[in-house]
Design a protein around this motif. Structure first.
Motif, PDB file in Angstrom:
ATOM      1  N   GLY A 177     -26.306 -24.996 -27.438  1.00  0.00           N
ATOM      2  CA  GLY A 177     -26.996 -25.718 -26.374  1.00  0.00           C
ATOM      3  C   GLY A 177     -26.360 -25.594 -25.008  1.00  0.00           C
ATOM      4  N   ALA A 178     -25.221 -24.892 -24.897  1.00  0.00           N
ATOM      5  CA  ALA A 178     -24.553 -24.756 -23.602  1.00  0.00           C
ATOM      6  C   ALA A 178     -25.290 -23.740 -22.729  1.00  0.00           C
ATOM      7  CB  ALA A 178     -23.101 -24.324 -23.786  1.00  0.00           C
ATOM      8  N   GLU A 179     -25.431 -24.046 -21.441  1.00  0.00           N
ATOM      9  CA  GLU A 179     -26.034 -23.104 -20.507  1.00  0.00           C
ATOM     10  C   GLU A 179     -25.073 -21.946 -20.255  1.00  0.00           C
ATOM     11  OE1 GLU A 179     -27.253 -22.965 -15.820  1.00  0.00           O
ATOM     12  OE2 GLU A 179     -27.858 -24.764 -16.960  1.00  0.00           O
ATOM     13  N   LEU A 180     -25.561 -20.712 -20.424  1.00  0.00           N
ATOM     14  CA  LEU A 180     -24.727 -19.521 -20.248  1.00  0.00           C
ATOM     15  C   LEU A 180     -24.994 -18.805 -18.939  1.00  0.00           C
ATOM     16  CD1 LEU A 180     -25.103 -17.984 -23.841  1.00  0.00           C
ATOM     17  CD2 LEU A 180     -23.342 -19.546 -23.012  1.00  0.00           C
ATOM     18  N   TYR A 181     -26.229 -18.953 -18.414  1.00  0.00           N
ATOM     19  CA  TYR A 181     -26.593 -18.150 -17.236  1.00  0.00           C
ATOM     20  C   TYR A 181     -27.848 -18.736 -16.607  1.00  0.00           C
ATOM     21  CZ  TYR A 181     -28.176 -14.087 -14.496  1.00  0.00           C
ATOM     22  OH  TYR A 181     -28.598 -13.255 -13.491  1.00  0.00           O
ATOM     23  N   SER A 182     -27.951 -18.618 -15.279  1.00  0.00           N
ATOM     24  CA  SER A 182     -29.131 -19.075 -14.564  1.00  0.00           C
ATOM     25  C   SER A 182     -29.406 -18.150 -13.389  1.00  0.00           C
ATOM     26  CB  SER A 182     -28.922 -20.507 -14.048  1.00  0.00           C
ATOM     27  OG  SER A 182     -30.037 -20.933 -13.279  1.00  0.00           O
ATOM     28  N   HIS A 183     -30.671 -17.852 -13.152  1.00  0.00           N
ATOM     29  CA  HIS A 183     -31.042 -17.010 -12.011  1.00  0.00           C
ATOM     30  C   HIS A 183     -32.383 -17.503 -11.472  1.00  0.00           C
ATOM     31  CE1 HIS A 183     -30.888 -13.338  -9.558  1.00  0.00           C
ATOM     32  NE2 HIS A 183     -32.206 -13.328  -9.682  1.00  0.00           N
ATOM     33  N   THR A 184     -32.526 -17.528 -10.153  1.00  0.00           N
ATOM     34  CA  THR A 184     -33.740 -18.039  -9.508  1.00  0.00           C
ATOM     35  C   THR A 184     -34.381 -16.958  -8.649  1.00  0.00           C
ATOM     36  OG1 THR A 184     -32.908 -20.307  -9.486  1.00  0.00           O
ATOM     37  CG2 THR A 184     -34.665 -19.780  -7.931  1.00  0.00           C
ATOM     38  N   LEU A 185     -35.680 -16.777  -8.807  1.00  0.00           N
ATOM     39  CA  LEU A 185     -36.494 -15.915  -7.950  1.00  0.00           C
ATOM     40  C   LEU A 185     -37.253 -16.805  -6.985  1.00  0.00           C
ATOM     41  CD1 LEU A 185     -38.046 -13.589 -10.715  1.00  0.00           C
ATOM     42  CD2 LEU A 185     -35.877 -13.304  -9.487  1.00  0.00           C
ATOM     43  N   ARG A 186     -37.377 -16.377  -5.742  1.00  0.00           N
ATOM     44  CA  ARG A 186     -38.049 -17.204  -4.726  1.00  0.00           C
ATOM     45  C   ARG A 186     -39.131 -16.415  -4.003  1.00  0.00           C
ATOM     46  NH1 ARG A 186     -32.671 -18.916  -4.688  1.00  0.00           N
ATOM     47  NH2 ARG A 186     -32.462 -21.179  -4.949  1.00  0.00           N
ATOM     48  N   LYS A 187     -40.163 -17.150  -3.560  1.00  0.00           N
ATOM     49  CA  LYS A 187     -41.243 -16.557  -2.766  1.00  0.00           C
ATOM     50  C   LYS A 187     -41.498 -17.427  -1.550  1.00  0.00           C
ATOM     51  CE  LYS A 187     -43.657 -13.851  -6.234  1.00  0.00           C
ATOM     52  NZ  LYS A 187     -44.944 -13.521  -6.877  1.00  0.00           N
TER      53      LYS A 187
END
Length: 481
Positions: free
Chosen positions: A471-481
């Motif tokens: 359940g641990a968060e390993l990675y996050s990435h955000t795309l924006r417009k």
């Protein structure tokens, strides 16, 4: 892994892939693209490895098998039964070993290895033109004492015949493509799809292959939160850990729905809509979420004749499982999702996907299927030949995200050109994990781990996250417009 051939690249992978992408973008054949890429070094088997191989396979392996140093180290660590199976599989992929294998086939002591060899004969191109195959398979049908071997030998003969007829149709389609006859090409698309299914020996009538009409799960102006995972259905402790971790995340911040990236059930899909594994491998683990999961097919889901139909029909028995068709599209909030069947990519499917992408006015477009277009493994970036050759030209620069499974890991890769398409692999749902290379320049994140992926989107940004089986968060990435 897939029945399709996976090509791999060495150290100068980014340059090779840039050349490859440019060739494909301008309509060059896949073979030309492949020649632009460097392959990992393959060496003759070491004396240590040859000594460990079974005596009856040693001479053929010495003559016909080459492996990278990493592959040789892996083979040295294998148990004897697995080593024998892997050696036979490697020989099946070597055209010059064909005569040896046809002589060896009736003498192979393992029935499961005989079945595996027969499946290899049915899917590898160099076997199709070998005139010794049919007499050898005929003899096997008339003499083998194992029913599974007899059945597989007959199925292999049928598949080889169907491949020949499908190839004739594809020659006609190629002629239409070269002549610019788009109307004929589109008209032949459904026939191409029918011959693909017949070659596979699947019991799937045409009306069950028709894509479902576009549907909406959540109004356009609302944000959406989605769960994604693949390569899971085995009933293993790893599958149960991932399911528990996903349920914990759902209880903390509920998902609107889920999607699967294929290989839903191992080793060979589902026998029927009443297969008892539906309860233990699906309902017991995922029905407690109280949401619907929109599934795609993987190569393992295609491996028995009735499995695809079973997975399509099971939705009538379940509150949680949904698969409206082998490929389909739907919208949720600002996102339009396009579920594709990558195990066999028909002309009809690529035409459908191109049409649906052109019609879409969604802020975010997400395509998801089983086989990756770009993925990282232990040798560096790789692609699945059919997925790249057929899907990449259709989605390149037209979708924000392509999600896949197949490689049992969690990954994020950027495109090897200037397009804005990102590639996410979520293949850690419960099957054993695969090694990979975290250091390649295309790789923004890669972890050989069981786990799952989440997507959150509104009108301005789309965020995807990878989580481990605890359940641990390993990675996050955000795309924006």
């Amino acid at each position: 892994m897939s029945r399709q051939i996976v090509k791999s690249y060495g150290g100068k992978s980014v340059a090779a892939l840039l050349v490859l992408t440019a060739l494909l973008a301008h309509g060059a054949p896949c073979a030309a693209a492949q020649s632009a890429a460097a392959t990992p070094p393959a060496l003759k088997l070491s004396r240590e490895l040859l000594d460990k191989l079974p005596e009856d396979l040693r001479g053929a392996a010495r003559s016909h098998v080459k492996l990278t140093p990493e592959e040789q180290r892996r083979w040295l660590a294998l148990a004897p039964e697995r080593l024998r199976a892997d050696a036979l599989n490697a020989l099946a992929q070597a055209p010059k070993a064909a005569d040896f294998l046809l002589r060896h086939l009736p003498r192979e002591p393992s029935a499961s290895n005989r079945v595996s060899l027969l499946r290899a004969i049915s899917r590898l191109p160099h076997w199709r033109s070998n005139r010794r195959v049919r007499p050898a398979l005929t003899a096997l049908v008339l003499s083998d004492r194992e029913p599974a071997v007899v059945a597989q030998a007959l199925d292999t003969m049928r598949g080889l015949d169907m491949q020949s007829l499908r190839g004739l149709l594809e020659r006609r389609m190629q002629g239409a493509r070269q002549a610019g006859d788009a109307g004929l090409l589109r008209a032949l698309g459904p026939e191409h799809e029918r011959w693909i299914v017949q070659e596979r020996g699947s019991a799937l009538p045409s009306f069950m292959r028709a894509p479902a009409q576009h549907f909406t799960l959540k109004p356009e102006g609302q944000p959406v939160r989605v769960l994604a995972f693949g390569d899971f259905g085995q009933g293993t402790e790893a599958q149960k850990r991932v399911a528990a971790a996903m349920l914990g995340e759902h209880r903390a911040r509920p998902f609107d729905f889920g999607v699967t990236t294929g290989d839903n059930f191992y080793p060979r899909g589902m026998e029927s809509p009443t297969d008892p594994r539906w309860k233990t491998w699906w309902e017991d683990l995922y029905a407690p979420f109280g949401i619907k999961f929109y599934a795609t097919l993987g190569n393992h889901d295609w491996l028995i004749p009735d499995s695809v139909a079973a997975e399509l029909l099971y939705a009538a028995r379940s509150e949680s499982w949904r698969m409206p068709a082998p490929y389909y599209t739907f919208s949720a909030g600002p996102v339009q999702f396009f579920a594709v069947d990558t195990d066999e990519i028909s002309e009809a499917q690529t035409a459908w996907l191109g049409d649906e992408l052109a019609k879409s006015r969604a802020t975010w477009k997400v395509v998801y299927g089983h086989h990756p277009v770009f993925v990282s493994n232990i040798w560096g970036p790789t692609y699945t030949d059919e997925a790249l050759r057929l899907l990449w030209p259709v989605i390149r620069g037209k979708v924000d995200l392509y999600m896949s499974g197949h490689h049992h890991s969690l990954q994020h890769l950027r495109a090897p050109d200037d397009s804005a398409t990102h590639f996410v692999t979520s293949g850690g749902g419960g099957a054993g994990t695969y090694p990979l290379n975290e250091g390649d320049p295309l790789v923004m994140f890669a972890r050989s781990a069981n786990g799952f992926t989440t997507l959150e989107a509104d009108g301005r940004q789309l965020t995807f996250k990878h989580f481990g089986d605890g359940g641990a968060e390993l990675y996050s990435h955000t795309l924006r417009k």
